[in-house]
Enzyme design. Structure first.
Site, PDB file in Angstrom:
ATOM      1  N   ASN A  62      57.771  -6.023 -69.649  1.00 27.82           N
ATOM      2  CA  ASN A  62      58.766  -5.028 -70.035  1.00 27.82           C
ATOM      3  C   ASN A  62      58.046  -3.716 -70.298  1.00 27.82           C
ATOM      4  O   ASN A  62      57.322  -3.599 -71.286  1.00 27.82           O
ATOM      5  CB  ASN A  62      59.522  -5.503 -71.284  1.00 27.82           C
ATOM      6  CG  ASN A  62      60.617  -4.545 -71.718  1.00 27.82           C
ATOM      7  OD1 ASN A  62      60.445  -3.332 -71.746  1.00 27.82           O
ATOM      8  ND2 ASN A  62      61.769  -5.103 -72.071  1.00 27.82           N
ATOM      9  N   ARG A 102      50.402  -8.678 -65.300  1.00 26.62           N
ATOM     10  CA  ARG A 102      51.797  -8.316 -65.044  1.00 26.62           C
ATOM     11  C   ARG A 102      52.435  -7.780 -66.316  1.00 26.62           C
ATOM     12  O   ARG A 102      52.295  -8.378 -67.388  1.00 26.62           O
ATOM     13  CB  ARG A 102      52.573  -9.547 -64.552  1.00 26.62           C
ATOM     14  CG  ARG A 102      54.039  -9.253 -64.248  1.00 26.62           C
ATOM     15  CD  ARG A 102      54.141  -8.452 -62.975  1.00 26.62           C
ATOM     16  NE  ARG A 102      55.420  -7.771 -62.860  1.00 26.62           N
ATOM     17  CZ  ARG A 102      56.553  -8.345 -62.450  1.00 26.62           C
ATOM     18  NH1 ARG A 102      56.558  -9.619 -62.137  1.00 26.62           N
ATOM     19  NH2 ARG A 102      57.649  -7.642 -62.352  1.00 26.62           N
ATOM     20  N   ILE A 103      53.139  -6.693 -66.240  1.00 24.91           N
ATOM     21  CA  ILE A 103      53.834  -6.108 -67.379  1.00 24.91           C
ATOM     22  C   ILE A 103      55.274  -6.615 -67.367  1.00 24.91           C
ATOM     23  O   ILE A 103      56.042  -6.326 -66.444  1.00 24.91           O
ATOM     24  CB  ILE A 103      53.788  -4.576 -67.331  1.00 24.91           C
ATOM     25  CG1 ILE A 103      52.332  -4.096 -67.366  1.00 24.91           C
ATOM     26  CG2 ILE A 103      54.574  -3.981 -68.490  1.00 24.91           C
ATOM     27  CD1 ILE A 103      51.538  -4.511 -68.591  1.00 24.91           C
ATOM     28  N   GLU A 107      46.751  -6.010 -78.675  1.00 23.48           N
ATOM     29  CA  GLU A 107      45.544  -5.567 -79.362  1.00 23.48           C
ATOM     30  C   GLU A 107      44.612  -4.689 -78.541  1.00 23.48           C
ATOM     31  O   GLU A 107      43.780  -3.970 -79.099  1.00 23.48           O
ATOM     32  CB  GLU A 107      44.786  -6.797 -79.882  1.00 23.48           C
ATOM     33  CG  GLU A 107      45.571  -7.500 -80.975  1.00 23.48           C
ATOM     34  CD  GLU A 107      44.993  -8.838 -81.371  1.00 23.48           C
ATOM     35  OE1 GLU A 107      44.218  -8.881 -82.339  1.00 23.48           O
ATOM     36  OE2 GLU A 107      45.331  -9.844 -80.724  1.00 23.48           O
ATOM     37  N   LYS A 167      58.930  -0.817 -71.420  1.00 23.36           N
ATOM     38  CA  LYS A 167      59.240  -0.144 -72.686  1.00 23.36           C
ATOM     39  C   LYS A 167      58.483  -0.807 -73.831  1.00 23.36           C
ATOM     40  O   LYS A 167      57.896  -0.138 -74.689  1.00 23.36           O
ATOM     41  CB  LYS A 167      60.745  -0.173 -72.938  1.00 23.36           C
ATOM     42  CG  LYS A 167      61.174   0.591 -74.188  1.00 23.36           C
ATOM     43  CD  LYS A 167      62.688   0.646 -74.327  1.00 23.36           C
ATOM     44  CE  LYS A 167      63.321   1.542 -73.283  1.00 23.36           C
ATOM     45  NZ  LYS A 167      64.773   1.741 -73.519  1.00 23.36           N
ATOM     46  N   GLY A 209      52.626  -7.297 -88.901  1.00 19.72           N
ATOM     47  CA  GLY A 209      51.647  -8.302 -89.307  1.00 19.72           C
ATOM     48  C   GLY A 209      50.224  -7.857 -89.059  1.00 19.72           C
ATOM     49  O   GLY A 209      49.411  -7.798 -89.966  1.00 19.72           O
ATOM     50  N   PHE A 210      49.880  -7.612 -87.787  1.00 15.42           N
ATOM     51  CA  PHE A 210      48.571  -7.086 -87.380  1.00 15.42           C
ATOM     52  C   PHE A 210      47.412  -7.995 -87.806  1.00 15.42           C
ATOM     53  O   PHE A 210      46.272  -7.560 -87.877  1.00 15.42           O
ATOM     54  CB  PHE A 210      48.363  -5.667 -87.940  1.00 15.42           C
ATOM     55  CG  PHE A 210      49.521  -4.756 -87.710  1.00 15.42           C
ATOM     56  CD1 PHE A 210      49.799  -4.268 -86.442  1.00 15.42           C
ATOM     57  CD2 PHE A 210      50.375  -4.415 -88.744  1.00 15.42           C
ATOM     58  CE1 PHE A 210      50.901  -3.452 -86.208  1.00 15.42           C
ATOM     59  CE2 PHE A 210      51.481  -3.598 -88.528  1.00 15.42           C
ATOM     60  CZ  PHE A 210      51.732  -3.117 -87.259  1.00 15.42           C
TER      61      PHE A 210
END
Length: 763
Positions: free
Chosen positions: A657, A654-655, A730, A659, A265-266
């Site tokens: 996931n 916080r990340i 983004e 991957k 989509g972007f």
């Protein structure tokens, strides 16, 4: 003092801080690198995209596009088209049933979702070159496209505003920029610039860009009486549904929009474009399901892209590198049928400390395809200008580019004056510099060669705001111990379904395999648009509140049972773990969800929650930050530029996931490489026509253009966001083009201030 600043101050006084989310440091499912749950279906072809549904009686539609930029239709003749084999109908402004005008998107995540306010087909007026003037319906796609070529149109052209440069003298001040103040003035920046010992004052230009997601836009519309079902690849199913309700005078329960898979989509699928309404209209007229799939060229003609820009950045500093003035002003374009001044001035508002600020945007209106969101709209082009200027200042001062940025780290937000909710940009720079080997970089310009190749390294800051929008979610626990999480959110490849399943599993104390996430259906609880890197935390908060409500209801059920190990417990004394609710003390007793529901003789229990506005973004300055390091090789004979090495280090909360996070960061960086080196929409200002509407002529990066990309992150939770997370879709593109331009300068001594960096600008 601006209204926004006053409001922020008021909110800061009256808004109590929400307690940090207990899951911000959880590590059972959150923080682990699970594969995308939809990955296997996509790579094996099992996933069904919007254009792939086979429905009984399905017919095909093709569009006829205007060939002038402004004027009106004098005559339109569909006789030849109607005579073609297989043609069912040709709709023009002469015979199309009346629709209401499209409800223009408000740019703030509201329900209205149209990319242009221009009437769709119900007018003889022409607003841009490429506007649909007829829709042809036939039994096959090939026959529809052939018949469309046989529709004859005569126009009365009028003088059109299509030249960005010619329109600049008449640029106007927009009322607002994405809900923020258009101008920011602090002190006297021009006077400080004039008096400064060291200064940079330059103009930077970026071109038009167009969207080229791997999946072109395609719609299938089906009417069953007054009930409408639409299969549509969109970033906002509820927005499309609400807009169609308005245009076709339908009730909410009469429109269903399905978007289970979106092939990229972007921002280009963040708004509803006129082919959607035309597909719906055609299906109603012919009484059969209709598919309208845009060609690649049709996407260029109909779907908006990024605006051109011209920006001035002026920096003033003393010998230590401390900024005394920061000026960032400029002009972008919008169209006569929308109102979107792309927010290039957002990064400069938040990145660097300066005693004097002058920030402002102006906009020109052109008779062109309406511009729209494109990955980090505004921030991507604004960071190119700002970060190029910071690099120029570093050379003027003789200070390392990383060190210059660190010396201007602000204690509070430079424009808003508020505290940062979470900001660790210096740590990101140090992490990235270590991994990249920045300390080994030659200080002198043009000092490193490998045969005909000049080698250089560049750096830039990355920035993207934190947005959270209202969203709703429903969580259902079943007596078999499984859970279903439902919201109308969209999945377009960024990993929403996987991340939210991880989140819900951790929140409920269930294994991943016992949680199912249902999305992409406008009948589900309404989610926000998948845009502005906002969907993850917006949906996460709704899921969190629904789970908290569900836990209270479950505990109430358990407490009714005198023999329950949870009898007498209150919600503060229990926690979700091991597939149920258990007392918090070590070894505390409890019950599984399955046991609670079965003993209460309930097959399931559900709770739904909806979040409110993000007042925390008024109290705090909230953003993600990063440091982009790259190495380029420039051929001194041909001018060819190759990006040979990349490290991106990010401070993005916080990340959830790792991957998925790497994929998002790297994807943004790759788009930044395209922005810097290859992408440009060529525009014929005689006719207002896009000249390169194909992937053969509009060059996006391919595998050979992309080096191995290393990404890393701090993983420091933001105490003021759900799960401590930020959106990350983004930020990867921000600063990327500047890092490349800065590396090109370091390699060659040539400062390129206009994108893309093509051979002619280096020879």
């Amino acid at each position: 003092m601006s209204l926004v600043t006053k409001l922020a101050g008021l909110v800061a006084q009256v808004m109590p801080d929400r307690a940090p989310d207990a899951l911000a440091d959880a590590h059972l499912t959150i923080g682990r690198p699970f594969d995308r749950l939809d990955g296997a279906a996509k790579v094996t072809g099992a996933a069904t995209f919007s254009a792939e549904y086979e429905l009984d009686g399905l017919v095909h539609a093709a569009l006829v596009h205007s060939t002038i930029a402004k004027g009106r239709i004098l005559r339109i003749d569909a006789t030849e088209a109607l005579a073609c084999a297989g043609v069912i109908e040709v709709l023009t402004h002469l015979n199309a049933p009346k629709m209401k005008d499209p409800p223009l998107t408000d740019g703030a995540g509201g329900g209205d979702n149209a990319g242009s306010s221009a009437p769709v087909l119900n007018t003889e007026r022409i607003f841009w070159n490429g506007q649909p003037v007829a829709v042809v319906v036939a039994d096959t796609l090939e026959r529809a496209e052939h018949a469309a070529s046989r529709v004859r149109v005569e126009y009365a052209g009028e003088p059109a505003a299509v030249s960005f440069d010619a329109a600049k003298p008449g640029a106007e001040k927009p009322k607002q920029v994405m809900g923020d103040d258009t101008d920011v003035v602090k002190g006297d920046a021009e006077a400080a610039l004039a008096a400064a010992a060291f200064k940079v004052d330059q103009h930077y230009r970026t071109p038009r860009h167009n969207h080229n997601a791997i999946e072109p836009h395609a719609t299938i519309a089906v009417w069953a009486g007054e009930r409408l079902t639409v299969y549509e690849p969109t970033q906002y199913v509820r927005g499309v549904a609400a807009s169609l309700q308005k245009m076709f005078s339908l009730d909410k329960d009469q429109v269903k929009v399905l978007s289970p898979y979106v092939g990229g989509g972007f921002g280009g699928k963040g708004s509803m474009w006129s082919h959607v309404q035309l597909c719906v209209l055609a299906a109603r007229v012919v009484g059969r399901p209709v598919k309208l799939a845009l060609t690649r060229e049709g996407v260029f003609r109909l779907v908006g892209g990024r605006t051109p820009s011209e920006q001035r950045v002026a920096l003033a500093a003393d010998a230590s590198g401390s900024l005394s003035a920061l000026i960032h002003t400029g002009v972008t374009a919008t169209s006569s049928t929308n109102d979107y001044p792309e927010q290039f001035s957002f990064p400069v508002r938040h990145l660097y400390a300066a005693d004097n600020l002058l920030i402002g945007q102006r906009v020109v209106r052109l008779d062109t395809t309406p511009n729209t969101y494109m990955r980090a709209p505004g921030e991507s082009i604004g960071s190119f200008a700002l970060e190029s200027a910071m690099d120029e200042l570093s050379y003027a001062l003789g200070i390392d580019p990383v060190e210059l940025r660190l010396r201007n780290e602000p204690a509070r937000d430079p424009a808003k004056g508020t505290e940062f909710s979470s900001r660790h940009l210096p740590q990101a720079f140090r992490l990235g510099a270590e991994k990249f080997g920045w300390s080994q970089r030659a200080r002198e310009v043009g000092a490193t060669r490998d045969g005909d190749w000049a080698i250089g390294q560049g750096v830039a800051s990355a920035f993207y705001p934190v947005y959270r929008l209202p969203a709703a979610a429903r969580v259902t626990l079943r007596s078999d111990g499984t859970a279903l999480v439902q919201t109308s959110a969209q999945e377009m490849g960024m990993g929403t379904a996987t991340a939210q399943t991880q989140h819900a599993a951790e929140r409920l104390g269930l294994p991943m395999g016992k949680v199912r996430f249902e999305y992409g259906d406008s009948d589900l609880p309404p989610s926000n648009q998948a845009g502005g890197s906002s969907q993850t935390i917006s949906v996460a908060l709704a899921v969190q509140l629904a789970c908290e409500k569900l836990h209270k209801d479950l505990l109430a059920l358990a407490r009714k049972d005198a023999d329950s190990p949870l009898a007498g417990a209150d919600i503060e004394s229990v926690a979700a773990r091991d597939e149920g609710l258990f007392r918090k003390e070590p070894g505390g007793a409890g019950s599984t969800y399955q046991a609670i529901l079965q003993r209460a003789d309930k097959g399931s229990l559900a709770a739904e929650a909806k979040t409110g506005p993000a007042l925390e973004t008024l109290k705090y300055s909230m953003g993600s930050y990063g440091a982009q390091f790259c190495e380029v090789r420039v051929n001194t004979v041909s001018g060819e530029v190759r990006v040979s090495r990349w490290v991106g280090a990010f401070d993005a909360g916080r990340i959830i996931n790792p991957k998925l996070a790497h994929s998002q960061f790297a994807g943004g960086i790759i788009m930044g490489i395209g922005m810097a080196l290859t992408e440009e929409t060529f525009f014929d200002e005689r006719a207002g026509r896009v000249m390169n509407p194909s992937l053969a002529e509009y060059h996006v990066p391919v595998n050979a253009d992309v080096p191995a990309i290393e990404t890393c992150w701090l993983d420091i939770p933001d105490p003021h966001t759900p799960i401590g997370a930020h959106g990350i879709g983004e930020i990867g593109i921000t600063g990327a083009a500047a890092a490349i331009a800065n590396a090109v300068y370091h390699a060659t001594g040539k400062r390129i201030r206009e994108l893309p960096i093509t051979l002619d600008k280096l020879l």
